[in-house]
Design an enzyme around this catalytic site. Sequence first.
Site, short mmCIF file in Angstrom:
data_model
loop_
_atom_site.label_atom_id
_atom_site.label_comp_id
_atom_site.label_asym_id
_atom_site.label_seq_id
_atom_site.Cartn_x
_atom_site.Cartn_y
_atom_site.Cartn_z
N TYR A 98 58.04 -4.05 -39.72
CA TYR A 98 57.46 -3.80 -38.40
C TYR A 98 57.98 -2.47 -37.90
CZ TYR A 98 57.03 -4.00 -33.33
OH TYR A 98 56.76 -3.70 -32.03
N GLU A 180 51.91 1.11 -33.05
CA GLU A 180 52.60 0.02 -33.75
C GLU A 180 51.94 -0.22 -35.10
OE1 GLU A 180 53.56 -3.81 -31.55
OE2 GLU A 180 52.19 -4.57 -33.07
#
Lengths: 368, 368, 292, 292
Positions: A98, A180
């Site tokens: 992530y 992201e």
Amino acid sequence: MRLREYEAKALFREFGIPTPQGLVIKVAEEAFNIKTFPATLKTQVLTGGRGKAGGIQFANNPEEAYVHAQNIFKLKIKDDMPTAILVEPKVTIKKEIYTSILIDRAYRGPIIMASAEGGVEIESSGAIEIVPIPGGQYHPFLGRKMATKLGFKGKDVLKYADIVQKLWNVYSTNDCDLVEINPLIIDGDDNFVALDGKVTINEDSVDRQPRFQGQLAEHLTDLGEREFKGKMLGLNIVELEGNIGILCNGAGLTMATMDLVFHHGGKPSNFLDVGGGASKAHVARALDLVSSDENVKVLLVNILGGITDCVEIANALKYYKETRPNANLVVRLVGNNETAAQKIMNDAGIPMTNVLDEAVKKAVAVAA
Amino acid sequence: MRLREYEAKALFREFGIPTPQGLVIKVAEEAFNIKTFPATLKTQVLTGGRGKAGGIQFANNPEEAYVHAQNIFKLKIKDDMPTAILVEPKVTIKKEIYTSILIDRAYRGPIIMASAEGGVEIESSGAIEIVPIPGGQYHPFLGRKMATKLGFKGKDVLKYADIVQKLWNVYSTNDCDLVEINPLIIDGDDNFVALDGKVTINEDSVDRQPRFQGQLAEHLTDLGEREFKGKMLGLNIVELEGNIGILCNGAGLTMATMDLVFHHGGKPSNFLDVGGGASKAHVARALDLVSSDENVKVLLVNILGGITDCVEIANALKYYKETRPNANLVVRLVGNNETAAQKIMNDAGIPMTNVLDEAVKKAVAVAA
Amino acid sequence: MSVLINKNTKVIVQGITGAMGKTHAGLMKAYGTKIVAGVTPGKGGTEVDGVPVYDSVAEAVEKTDANCSVIFVPPYLCLDAALEAIDAGIPLISVITEGLPPMDAVKLHAAAEAKGVLVNGPNCPGIITPGECLIGIHPGSIYMAGRVGLISRSGTLTYEIGLGLKQAGIGLSTAVGIGGDPIIGIDQITSLKLFEADKDTDIIILVGEIGGSAEEEAADYIKEHIKKPIIGYIAGRTAPPGKRMGHAGAIISGNKGTAESKTKAFEAAGVKVAKTPSEIVDLVKAKVSVAV
Amino acid sequence: MSVLINKNTKVIVQGITGAMGKTHAGLMKAYGTKIVAGVTPGKGGTEVDGVPVYDSVAEAVEKTDANCSVIFVPPYLCLDAALEAIDAGIPLISVITEGLPPMDAVKLHAAAEAKGVLVNGPNCPGIITPGECLIGIHPGSIYMAGRVGLISRSGTLTYEIGLGLKQAGIGLSTAVGIGGDPIIGIDQITSLKLFEADKDTDIIILVGEIGGSAEEEAADYIKEHIKKPIIGYIAGRTAPPGKRMGHAGAIISGNKGTAESKTKAFEAAGVKVAKTPSEIVDLVKAKVSVAV
């Protein structure tokens, strides 16, 4: 304004971040154009939880893909109806990471936030690493610093840092609130690939980003009806579940008024900050917007005129009352030009108080 | 590396700085292509004082222009032979300003340097204003600050600041040592126009400026013959007027050696710092270069081997002595691998000392 | 006495020729604020409401010895204007402008911190020391002078409290509208520190709202450093998570930045938390009568 | 005692896997310097001459508690490497690399100053405290330990003087090669301050060269603050104006930065100026014998 996944990925590719070779289809029949199977079909709505809602499906051949596409195009997720499906070949995943960049209040600047374990439940996984970008000045070593924090070694450090550098370029060039990648994967050939992408452009900055100008309306599909209309009118409204419509000036005072309604046993239907120095026309539009929800039983107007001229408010209220004689209006109006406003209100037959608690109690009583 | 005026102006235009509509001619016959008269013909050499040397001429018609062009193409100024002439229409000058951006040691960063009185004698005019650019971070207000320091008011502040912003863009985008407009003029239509342009690209940065890579050789015409060759060979040589050729390692030690030659009554022919860790081949090239000036009567070699391996030096000297048995060589060689080097030197029959003053005195005696 | 500004503060208005700047320069001047100059690049040499306009802050400072700047320029020009004021040596800058891009805010505050310059805002109503000096857009007539210090993230809510206090016969030493953006300069802790040290402030009102953790940090600071009584208030108890409530900073992210957390932190630090704006006035009144 | 570095200094080498870094890491280690780690992004997990290599400075510091970094990375990667060391909390950085673009140098030094980090160089031979610690490319065997402090803009000239002193039986507390670039970190004044405070330094040698005004500024500083005897030297008396004499910083611009001006400034500050490198040794010898 949040970009859809396929738009975010197009932006990623433009800045050199690898993504799977995707195909965007706008009608189910285009599913027959898919070349590579097995394929993943992902609904392009803006809301989260697409997988759980059935918006992500796998197909092994064109026929399967077509059936899935038909179903996905009919699937509304939290008010959001898809207008596109992103089709991507299935990829080998050696590892999921992530990585995001966003502004953090505590660091007073942008940060890189990452976890060596990507995937859905990132907030609860607990292994989140942070590398601040001091003063908003990026340098390549920051990506390498994060790489070693995530436990990468050797060549992977350079590969990961390269992705972070490019992600920063996306972030800073486009005035983003958030970029992201979740998951950022290492594929079968040991390359880093963005399997998903989330990009939010800062709304205050959109007007200096020529490529996103005029695109705001297309990206507001996750908003409620009044919120969407509000954005288009430049009105700051947030939908709530109650029956007392609220029109107020100033964010803090509006919140305080909502709280006060609740304190006295009522339920606000919305947050609406009409802003400073509002004109009659602007206020009239705001009154229309608030009352456009059928649950609203009473309109509570609370204005403390600093920059705002109370006469403009009074005139808007007078016009509103004339066109909707049966509407319930509770008005508290004080400050700049209060006396003149009071006269207009009296002439229009709209009762008015200058004590906030009194107004709120009255509105709650009417709505009950 | 310094750009010629017409190259600098092309760069200016690319970054939005207005210049006169110029025509570059490479042969005198092209003077007949000039459309607008009166016209100014300017020789495109790199050295200053072009006007005084006769390199700037005015023409009222094509015939005059042709004659001037013929003369200018024959005019060598300080070793520099023009390969181009820049022809520009005469412009109306309401005001002349001087503006440059360069790094200043005292401010430890770039500065904007400007004077409300542009023109030739800028250094002596005394009315020079400085606005530092702290940390090398430019912001638009810095140009405006300089504008008001120069006495501009109203719209002129914005126009001047716009030029400075663009000049900064030229400076920072191209890793310049210096960008200068002198004069920057206000023309008949109240526009700011760069009437001359000087751009020096930092030599240490040229390799990361793709547009200037490989262009170094074309821009070295103001160098002496050995200096030009040196640049091409990656050898740091500065031409002097004496007869003692010097080859040394380290800039400070080379300067000290030159000073010592002078101190003992001799005259150095050059400064040559062979650098740290030099190989035999590199030193051999350096020996050739130094002795390529016919005035050189003796070669003084002073090496203090730190990174440098004395054996590499000794081998180069041995080879040099073999190919030029009659050359005068005075050698001082100490440090890293000194003993092995000494043996090579003895075998080659080259006398050697490890005391610097002794070597210098001997070289001076040979050259006298 | 007061904090940050007083009758000797010499103020320039950046963006004085814009609609907002012009209006409020006039209002500030009418209130009694020493507005010594305006700055609008390209409009130097003109006048607005009798105030001379300069092309650069450096020039304005040189001519007037100004020591405070109020910025009304549009959002995308705001960073440059603020950096200009910092460069010119202005020690206190109030940025009224709303909608500054976040990255510009980051750079602005980093530059200010490096130089030790105090920045009020952005997206704030400014500061008022009633009867002496008003910078920003506070409606001056709503406040009276006194011995209560007021710190608030909100504009109109500050006016609401100022008005309520005035109606109760209570005045303010200074009201600091710290602004509703996520990243601000003079924050709650800076303001608390100033009021604690100010001998003409007896009580402090601290008005927070949802979003971020500034109130929690302020509470920690209060526990250690503040002796004066504090009345707190948090706006946005009924705000839903994930929605920006007007202010860029007023948003509950996940379970962070809730009114509950802030109220709890305040109470743990000995701050008496009011439930409604009028209760703030009541609590101050009680403290004032105790003090008398 | 000594200045800047001593036997407890824990050194990392940035760029240790390059030719230059590898060679000098070995030489430094052989001299006795505590080389605790190397850093080359992409080569983490390997070893050079028994020294572990990490991918980032942060990692190297975490594992080794290093408090000094020597940088050998190529010029265009140098700024990033130095900023990485600053970010990782390294308090002393020696940049050996030559040919750093000037704008990179500006940014490097601005960042170091903001964080209070000492940067030696760029374009310098490093620092040596004979017998204890060597960082950079000084030939260690040329120096002996003693009580003379040496500050120099030049590399080989420093070795020349170190060697001359050794041959005369005189040793150094520390030699600081401050570097030949126009903008450097630890400069003459910083070094003078350190040597003045160092109780194991009796005499200071200050080797300047043409270009800039660092010697003139040092002379002003000496007049006010330095009590210890200083021997000066200026290289480049016969250099023509307008030509860069090897070092980027060694250039006479117009009539600024001449050897005459620097010599005059030194003499006016009571600094005895040697005319030749060997005279430096003679002057120190004279002072030493007086002191003894």
